[in-house]
Design an enzyme around this catalytic site. Sequence first.
Site, short mmCIF file in Angstrom:
data_model
loop_
_atom_site.label_atom_id
_atom_site.label_comp_id
_atom_site.label_asym_id
_atom_site.label_seq_id
_atom_site.Cartn_x
_atom_site.Cartn_y
_atom_site.Cartn_z
N GLU A 62 0.86 -1.19 0.00
CA GLU A 62 0.00 0.00 0.00
C GLU A 62 0.89 1.24 0.00
O GLU A 62 1.66 1.45 0.94
CB GLU A 62 -0.89 -0.01 1.25
N ARG A 122 0.88 10.61 0.87
CA ARG A 122 1.19 11.66 1.85
C ARG A 122 2.29 12.60 1.37
O ARG A 122 2.80 13.40 2.13
CB ARG A 122 1.57 11.03 3.19
N THR A 174 -4.46 6.24 2.11
CA THR A 174 -4.71 7.65 2.45
C THR A 174 -5.44 8.36 1.30
O THR A 174 -5.18 9.53 1.01
CB THR A 174 -3.40 8.40 2.83
N LYS A 191 -11.28 -1.28 6.79
CA LYS A 191 -10.11 -1.04 7.63
C LYS A 191 -10.62 -0.72 9.03
O LYS A 191 -11.69 -0.12 9.17
CB LYS A 191 -9.36 0.14 7.01
C1 3PG Z 1 -2.44 4.27 8.14
O1 3PG Z 1 -2.34 5.09 7.24
O2 3PG Z 1 -3.11 3.26 8.01
C2 3PG Z 1 -1.73 4.51 9.43
O3 3PG Z 1 -1.10 5.72 9.49
C3 3PG Z 1 -0.77 3.43 9.72
O4 3PG Z 1 -0.48 3.45 11.05
P1 3PG Z 1 0.95 2.98 11.59
O5 3PG Z 1 1.92 4.00 11.07
O6 3PG Z 1 0.79 3.01 13.09
O7 3PG Z 1 1.23 1.62 11.05
#
Ligand code: 3PG
Length: 215
Positions: free
Chosen positions: A42, A46, A70, A130
């Site tokens: 994935e 960002r 995201t 999710k």
């Molecule tokens: C996401 O985008 O799913 C989260 O920011 C992931 O969280 P993590 O950095 O704690 O794995």
Amino acid sequence: MEQQLEERLAKAPVVPLVGGSDPAIAVETAIALHAGGLGIIEVVLRTDEAVDCMEAIAKQTSGLIVGAGTVLTVGQAEEVIARGAQFVVSPGLVDEVAEYCLERSVPLFAGTMTAGEVQRAYALGLRTVKFFPASLAGGVPMLKALSSVFRHMKFMPTGGVTASNLGDFLAVPSVVACGGSWLTPAAEIDAGNFEPITNLAREAVNIASAARPKG
Ligand code: 3PG
């Protein structure tokens, strides 16, 4: 795609998050994760270059399923699908994004953390969501509570998942996979060290096998 994704998740139910802004480094990271046994990546949107990174992985690697995370808007969903995303992940649930992906049969993992959000996802026609941010939203006990009432829903906990709690999340039968960034530490990637990434992926695969022994 849905079936292919499910089969791959059944083998290694862990989805590493890849960030960054350099497509060549993103490709190297994806290859390192694949070498450790993880076949689904994935790429999180960002940075301005994230879609370039995702497209580079889709075009320059083979044997990987690549999606975009995201994703906040229909416009972003449209762009990432056009540029090769095979699945879409959102931090929350937006009806328009869900409808857009459902109409195109593109698997969507929309973020949920309450019974109301899971119920809305169910009403929209989603059957896998999710669970985000998994550790803050109540962790394994909350997942078990949600699973007991939404018996047709499957969950991908993400947010605060690490090697130390991965096995606990995967032991919940409704969990289809866990996602997370612990597999791609920026310090190693920035230093050009990809072997630790492969080792982290391998460790996750081993934890998953122990949590879900093959029948
Ligand atoms: C996401 O985008 O799913 C989260 O920011 C992931 O969280 P993590 O950095 O704690 O794995």
